[in-house]
Design an enzyme around this catalytic site. Structure first.
Site, PDB file in Angstrom:
ATOM      1  N   GLY A  71       8.786  17.790 -10.675  1.00 20.74           N
ATOM      2  CA  GLY A  71       9.684  17.142 -11.629  1.00 20.74           C
ATOM      3  C   GLY A  71      11.085  17.968 -11.795  1.00 20.74           C
TER       4      GLY A  71
ATOM      5  CB  SER B 164       6.856  14.959 -13.207  1.00 23.95           C
ATOM      6  OG  SER B 164       7.986  13.796 -14.138  1.00 23.95           O
TER       7      SER B 164
END
Length: 402
Positions: A352, A112
């Protein structure tokens, strides 16, 4: 990709699917992944730690990183930029099958962290007058969302849209473990089979669907593939030679670290982590398919926060945050970036995870310290998570007082 961001020192930052869903269907993985990655062979994981000769890393950090490896993570690397000095290190191996030591320059999947790159491109398009933060998504993507006339671009970027997170749908896993290539619109359609989490603009909930839609917005407005826009607007101007967007192939370019899932999810003959490097990341796309190195990620965030990629008014929009959880006031989310307040001040960045990899990248606005850390086991067991959290806290803030 990330199911939920959080304190990189305290909370796991997510996986390609929620861990609960992953565990429920873990019995499917050994057979379905048979062709996706090689079986592990070779020597046991060596206790090898490779340090850049120019790095200035104290013995305490060496101990911390070796602790991550001792907790069962195949490889971990860290890069710290502090007052013009670069400290970088790596521990463990790049590939369990060969035992080759991991080096700090290795490329990894950054999950992410991709979201900050995508949000930056969206904001550049806003600056060009081609998108507007407070206009509805349906203006550019008619028919994609059933209520696209009420969800704004801003609400996508700061996770206040109420869109269901498609990664929470168990149907996604079957395609992932078959190594299917997903079309982004297919991922949105999967989310659209579920009700909204809340009316747009009335709450906050981390949803990877927001960034799939944001990627489609970029393509609709520019008429170019997302990867080309990332290359043209960010990667090439900043000289990020280690960063790429191989969204539909499991092949990682250049020197890279292999990523693994733990043996309790995919049993192996030797009880060692299972190599999932060959899984394509199309299920993550604009939400988490980027490949990069610690050096490139560090350069990106320092350039972003320093105003190289966005003019001051747009950077101010990026840094305009909403509360994630009233019970955790130290965590706020901007436009593709998280603001975390901890014992060393205010940090901006993202974390992430995607099958086999975890990454975090944070820049401290008070000290200017930039930290990037990556590891090659996800989802990681509790002992590994604790070792990673301890290491992250110390590289971000220094040793805590006794």
């Amino acid at each position: 990709m990330t199911t939920r961001p959080g304190n990189p020192r305290e909370r796991k930052t997510g996986t390609a699917l929620p861990v609960a869903a992953f565990l429920v269907t873990a019995m499917l993985v050994p057979s379905l992944l048979a062709g996706a990655a090689p079986a592990l062979a070779g020597p046991a994981t060596p206790r090898v730690t490779e340090w850049d000769p120019a790095a200035r890393i104290d013995p305490e950090l060496r101990t911390l990183l070796d602790g991550v490896i001792a907790a069962g993570v195949p490889g971990a690397l860290v890069r710290v930029g502090d007052h013009g000095r670069i400290h970088q290190a790596a521990a463990g191996v790049t590939d369990l099958a060969t035992g080759a030591p991991l080096r700090p320059r290795a490329r990894v999947r950054v999950g992410s962290v991709t979201k900050t790159f995508v949000a930056t491109v969206v904001l550049q398009l806003v600056g060009e007058g081609r998108l507007a933060l407070d206009r509805p998504v349906g203006r550019w993507l008619p028919g994609l969302l059933r209520d696209g006339d009420t969800i704004t671009v801003r609400q996508l970027l700061n996770h206040t849209s109420g869109l269901f997170d498609y990664t929470a749908d168990p149907a996604l896993l079957a395609g992932i473990v078959q190594n299917r290539v997903f079309d982004p619109a297919e991922l949105v359609a999967l989310a659209e089979t579920h009700p909204r989490s809340f009316p747009p603009g009335t709450g906050w909930e981390y949803s990877n669907t927001n960034y799939i839609v944001a990627g489609l917005l970029i393509e609709a407005v520019t008429r170019h593939p997302l990867g080309e826009e990332l290359q043209h607007r960010i990667l090439r101007p900043l000289g990020l030679a280690d960063t790429s967007f191989p969204a539909t192939t499991g092949d990682l370019p250049g020197y890279h670290a292999h990523g693994y899932v733990p043996p309790d999810l995919v049993p192996t003959a030797g009880g060692r982590p299972y190599d999932v490097t060959g899984l394509n990341p199309s299920h993550a796309w604009a939400a988490g398919a980027l490949v990069s190195s610690a050096r490139d990620v560090s350069r990106f965030y320092q350039s972003l926060m320093g105003g190289e990629l966005l003019r001051a008014p747009l950077l101010a929009q990026l840094r305009t945050t909403v509360a994630e959880n009233p019970a955790a006031p130290g965590f706020r989310y901007g436009l593709g970036i998280e603001r975390v307040q901890d014992r060393c001040g205010v940090n901006w960045g993202h974390s992430g995870a995607i099958f086999g990899y975890q990454t975090m990248a944070f820049w401290n606005e008070d000290t200017g310290r930039m930290v990037v850390m990556a590891s090659t086991l996800d989802p990681a067991p509790a002992a590994a998570e604790a070792a990673l959290a301890k290491t992250a806290d110390e590289v971000l803030c220094g040793p805590s007082s006794p």
